[in-house]
Design a protein around this motif. Structure first.
Motif, short mmCIF file in Angstrom:
data_model
loop_
_atom_site.label_atom_id
_atom_site.label_comp_id
_atom_site.label_asym_id
_atom_site.label_seq_id
_atom_site.Cartn_x
_atom_site.Cartn_y
_atom_site.Cartn_z
N HIS A 148 0.84 -1.21 0.00
CA HIS A 148 0.00 0.00 0.00
C HIS A 148 0.87 1.26 0.00
CE1 HIS A 148 -3.44 -2.46 2.03
NE2 HIS A 148 -3.32 -2.71 0.77
N GLU A 149 2.04 1.17 0.63
CA GLU A 149 2.94 2.32 0.74
C GLU A 149 3.98 2.34 -0.37
OE1 GLU A 149 4.44 1.79 4.67
OE2 GLU A 149 2.60 2.51 5.64
N GLN A 150 3.75 1.54 -1.43
CA GLN A 150 4.64 1.53 -2.60
C GLN A 150 6.08 1.18 -2.22
OE1 GLN A 150 3.47 1.87 -5.78
NE2 GLN A 150 1.44 1.95 -4.85
N ASP A 151 6.23 0.22 -1.33
CA ASP A 151 7.56 -0.23 -0.90
C ASP A 151 7.65 -1.73 -1.16
OD1 ASP A 151 9.98 -0.74 0.23
OD2 ASP A 151 9.58 0.28 2.12
N PRO A 152 7.81 -2.14 -2.43
CA PRO A 152 7.77 -3.57 -2.75
C PRO A 152 8.94 -4.35 -2.17
CG PRO A 152 8.38 -2.27 -4.68
CD PRO A 152 7.96 -1.30 -3.64
N ALA A 153 10.07 -3.69 -1.91
CA ALA A 153 11.21 -4.42 -1.34
C ALA A 153 10.89 -4.90 0.08
CB ALA A 153 12.45 -3.54 -1.35
N ARG A 154 10.29 -4.01 0.88
CA ARG A 154 9.90 -4.41 2.24
C ARG A 154 8.79 -5.45 2.18
NH1 ARG A 154 6.52 -1.57 5.87
NH2 ARG A 154 6.51 0.20 4.44
N ALA A 155 7.86 -5.28 1.25
CA ALA A 155 6.79 -6.27 1.10
C ALA A 155 7.36 -7.64 0.74
CB ALA A 155 5.82 -5.81 0.01
N ARG A 156 8.31 -7.66 -0.18
CA ARG A 156 8.95 -8.93 -0.57
C ARG A 156 9.54 -9.65 0.63
NH1 ARG A 156 14.42 -7.53 -2.94
NH2 ARG A 156 14.49 -6.88 -0.75
N ASP A 157 10.26 -8.91 1.47
CA ASP A 157 10.89 -9.54 2.64
C ASP A 157 9.85 -10.15 3.58
OD1 ASP A 157 13.26 -8.67 1.56
OD2 ASP A 157 13.47 -6.94 2.90
N GLU A 158 8.72 -9.45 3.77
CA GLU A 158 7.68 -9.97 4.65
C GLU A 158 7.03 -11.21 4.05
OE1 GLU A 158 7.00 -9.16 7.63
OE2 GLU A 158 8.13 -7.29 7.83
N PHE A 159 6.76 -11.19 2.75
CA PHE A 159 6.12 -12.35 2.13
C PHE A 159 7.05 -13.56 2.11
CE2 PHE A 159 3.56 -9.00 -0.31
CZ PHE A 159 2.53 -9.03 0.62
N ILE A 160 8.35 -13.32 1.95
CA ILE A 160 9.31 -14.43 2.04
C ILE A 160 9.24 -15.06 3.43
CG2 ILE A 160 11.77 -14.98 2.15
CD1 ILE A 160 12.20 -13.05 -0.18
N GLU A 161 9.18 -14.22 4.47
CA GLU A 161 9.06 -14.74 5.83
C GLU A 161 7.78 -15.56 5.99
OE1 GLU A 161 11.15 -14.71 8.32
OE2 GLU A 161 12.67 -13.64 7.16
N ALA A 162 6.71 -15.10 5.36
CA ALA A 162 5.44 -15.84 5.44
C ALA A 162 5.58 -17.21 4.78
CB ALA A 162 4.32 -15.05 4.76
N THR A 163 6.30 -17.30 3.66
CA THR A 163 6.48 -18.60 3.01
C THR A 163 7.39 -19.51 3.82
OG1 THR A 163 8.38 -17.86 1.67
CG2 THR A 163 6.18 -17.57 0.72
N VAL A 164 8.32 -18.92 4.57
CA VAL A 164 9.17 -19.74 5.45
C VAL A 164 8.33 -20.33 6.57
CG1 VAL A 164 11.09 -19.66 7.09
CG2 VAL A 164 11.28 -18.48 4.89
#
Length: 775
Positions: free
Chosen positions: A205-221
């Motif tokens: 939502h805040e146009q920060d895809p790099a931070r979003a990527r890191d969070e989604f990677i943690e979710a997949t872990v």
């Protein structure tokens, strides 16, 4: 975006401390098909940033749940948040009548769900959570229900599922029998996964895809089989420009999607197809989704975008028309006008692009959508570029301000990038500064795709200004990024650009190989516009090497591809290249007809470069026919076109040829002026092939001034240097100029030898235009 793939777990939980529907109405009749529900967000009452993930996560979960069966649709998050912008936070019973009416007017929502949450320590010291919701009918102002749910933060998925069930009941959206099992299988398996998903959604939502990527990677872990996490991860990778990684994540989402509801499986299939550039499959999937939810505009908007990506402009227009046919509040959605502006842009229809963008801007301002207003302002700035530079600059500056207000650094970088494009021809230093600031913004958020686009634009500007080495360095960075991110279309662009630049050093096998690699990548990705560019670039290299038959076939392929595209600039470039090959072959009629067609396309907004090139070649034809006044007029027009666009290399060539023409006409003052311009600018150009024509002309000028022997020696050196670089066409031109200078007064045997050798070489290579001028 597929962030909405995350689902809520349906059903209650025994540990819920408080279940307190206040003023709950009896079950209501199902709302009309396609009724819009705006989830305007949850206020974080404790203001603890560590709990900021809860609001986006719960809002997204509930919104997806409510819209799952297609009887209602959720207003997109950006528009819902904008609709409530500037209003005081909703109270325990929701918004007051005037605020509710304003939200409806801005968003078109039929129902509004608002609320808050509070995280606190319960009596046992465990972190607990209280959720409060209000459900309101925005059409009449009635409050349909107020709900409270409390429980441990660790049980948030089930807590949200319980709230979703009551919210459905309040709206008359009871799930079909058996749906709960499907929803439960799709929900986040734990609060920790939900936390990462919430922070990831917040970052998107805040146009920060790099931070979003890191969070989604943690979710997949945390949950290796949780498909929605992979789907959102694919979205984040795509936003960062990592196409190969986006595809890998989409494949993982598809592999784990068997337990999801059909609509979500289809969304994942569409995402995977788009990552594969499989446009037919993506289109088919979206059409199926539209069949399941005919009144949901989101799938229809995605279909328009997919048609555009596939180059199917008529189909994109028809899909947009069908979306408008839904009527109601959907018609006032500024995204429809932005889609229309994109279709007009693909058709190169600048007036229509500007008109649609202006309407989108009015609608975005009426709905308080600052982000969409900034996008419309950027579209207007782009549409006005080259037409009204002052207005274009004003719109782009407004976009910068609005993107900053919307806290959208990616949008701000995009607007600044287009500001650089606006300034590239008129103020290169300012353009370079704009590019560098935009590049820094893209790099600050890890947007490799944006960084590569900036470097590509910078390379084009450097090349146009004559800085070959700077352009090559920028393009090598682009290729490195595109290989890193796995973007085949981007790799094709960089390879073709490097091939063109290397051809300026020599029409080498390496340059040919790079262009052929780019063609293969373009064909695999269906990138037709760039394919046409690469084909005619290869045709030009083959022409330089003297491989005229293959050059003509390659240019014919470029013509076939470009003829199916609504791009007059591209059509002008292809027609020009094919005309140049026809001229070399001696097909004067074909060359003149091709240049006539090219001028028609170039006059339709194709830019100074194409008009300058056409004038330059028509001037050369006039020289070959000894029509010196016509030649001088053409070269003067070309010099003016190149000078206006600050295309230094082109201006050098046009000015030097104009000097020769003026010398043949006995206009000494004009000759000296043109020659002075050519000499002054020649030292600024590091390109080689781009200025060899000027070097030949300046040698001719020396010969015409009485220094014949020195001129012939210069031309022979140029011919030999061109031969080593495999520019056989230029080698022949230099030799022809030497033959013309050794005509009168030269020993008969020497003149005959030069002439006979040149005729034999031109005949062997098929250069009929050289033979005609020798005749």
């Amino acid at each position: 975006a597929l962030a909405g793939l995350v689902l809520a777990v349906a059903g209650g939980a025994a540990w819920i401390v408080a279940t307190r529907p206040v003023g709950m109405s009896p079950p209501r009749p199902a709302p009309r098909p396609g009724a819009a529900v705006a989830m305007v967000g949850l206020n974080n009452l404790a203001r603890d940033p560590g709990d900021a993930w809860i609001g986006p996560a719960v809002t997204e979960l509930l919104g997806t749940d409510l819209a799952l069966d297609g009887r209602a649709r959720t207003v997109p998050d950006e528009m819902a948040r904008a609709a409530a912008g500037g209003l005081a936070g909703a109270g325990a019973g929701g918004y007051g009548p005037s605020s509710l009416a304003l939200i409806r007017r801005r968003s078109g929502a039929d129902y509004v769900i608002s609320g808050s949450y509070l995280v606190f320590a319960d009596t046992g010291g465990e972190r607990a959570l209280r959720l409060d919701f209000a459900v309101q009918d925005a059409r009449g102002g009635a409050t349909l229900a107020t709900l409270t749910r409390s429980g441990p933060v660790s049980g948030l998925p089930a807590l949200t599922g319980s709230a979703a069930a009551d919210l459905r009941r309040a709206l008359g959206l009871e799930p079909a029998s058996g749906a709960e099992t499907t929803l439960a299988a799709a929900g986040p398996p734990s609060a920790e996964v939900m936390r990462h998903m919430g922070f990831g959604l917040k970052a998107l939502h805040e146009q920060d895809p790099a931070r979003a990527r890191d969070e989604f990677i943690e979710a997949t872990v945390e949950a290796p089989a949780y498909a929605p996490a992979y789907a959102d991860l694919a979205e984040a990778w795509s936003a960062l420009g990592y196409q190969a990684k986006a595809l890998a994540a989409a494949e993982q989402a598809a592999a784990h999607s068997s337990g999801l509801p059909r609509t979500l499986r289809l969304q994942i299939d569409v995402q995977r197809a788009k990552a594969r550039f499989d446009w037919p499959a993506a289109i088919a999937g979206l059409r199926t989704l539209i069949g399941l939810r005919p009144r949901d505009p989101e799938y229809r908007l995605r279909l328009v975008d997919t048609y555009l990506a596939a180059g199917k402009l008529d189909e994109a227009g028809a899909a947009l028309g069908a979306l408008r046919g839904l009527g109601g509040a959907i018609v006032r959605d500024p995204r429809l006008e932005l889609a229309a502006a994109k279709i007009a842009a693909a058709r190169d229809d600048l007036p229509a692009r500007a008109a649609h963008a202006a309407t989108a801007l009015d609608e975005a301002r009426a709905t308080a959508s600052v982000g969409l207003a900034a996008e419309a302002e950027t579209e207007l700035g782009i549409a006005k570029t080259g037409v009204d530079s002052k207005a274009a600059g004003a719109f782009l500056q407004e976009a910068l301000v609005d993107y900053r207000r919307a806290a959208n650094p990616r949008g701000e970088a995009w607007a600044r990038q287009n500001l650089g494009n606006l300034l590239a021809d008129t103020d290169p230093p300012a353009a370079r500064a704009a590019y560098q600031r935009a590049l820094a913004q893209y790099q600050s958020i890890g947007d490799e795709d944006g960084a590569a686009k900036i470097l590509s634009d910078l390379a084009i500007m450097l090349w146009s200004s004559g800085d070959r080495d700077g352009a090559a360095a920028a393009d090598r960075q682009v290729l490195q990024i595109r290989r890193k991110t796995g973007d085949p279309v981007g790799q094709a662009w960089a390879l073709s650009a490097l091939g063109v630049i290397e051809s300026d050093e020599a029409a080498s096998d390496e340059a040919i190989t790079e262009l052929r690699q780019a063609i293969a990548l373009d064909q695999a990705a269906g990138a037709r516009s760039h394919l046409a560019f690469t084909l005619y670039s290869l045709a030009d290299d083959l022409r330089l090497r003297g491989e005229l038959a293959e050059a003509r076939r390659t240019c014919a392929s470029a013509d076939t591809v470009s003829a199916a595209l609504p791009d007059p600039a591209l059509r002008a470039e292809v027609e020009f290249e094919c005309a140049q090959i026809d001229l070399d072959l001696g097909n004067l009629g074909g060359a003149e007809a091709g240049l006539k067609r090219a001028r028609v396309f170039a006059a339709n907004g194709a830019g100074a470069m194409n008009l300058g090139n056409i004038d330059l070649l028509q001037g050369q034809i006039a020289v070959g026919q000894k029509e010196w006044p016509a030649a001088a007029a053409r070269f003067a027009a070309a010099e003016s076109q190149y000078a206006g666009a600050e295309m230094t290399a082109g201006q050098v060539g046009a000015a030097s040829l104009l000097a020769v023409s003026d010398a043949m006409l006995g206009r000494a003052q004009d000759r000296d002026r043109a020659a002075g311009v050519a000499r002054r600018l020649r030292g600024k150009v590091t390109e080689r092939e781009e200025v060899i024509q000027a070097d030949i002309a300046m040698a001719q000028l020396r010969g015409l001034s009485g220094q014949r022997e020195q001129a012939v020696a210069m031309l022979e050196a140029l011919a030999e240097d061109a031969r080593r670089r495999r520019w056989l066409s230029w080698s022949l031109e230099a030799k022809l100029a030497a033959v013309e200078l050794t005509g009168p007064g030269a020993p008969g045997s020497e003149a005959r030898r030069r002439r006979d050798d040149l005729a034999a070489e031109a005949r062997a290579l098929g250069f009929g235009w050289i033979l005609k001028r020798l005749g």
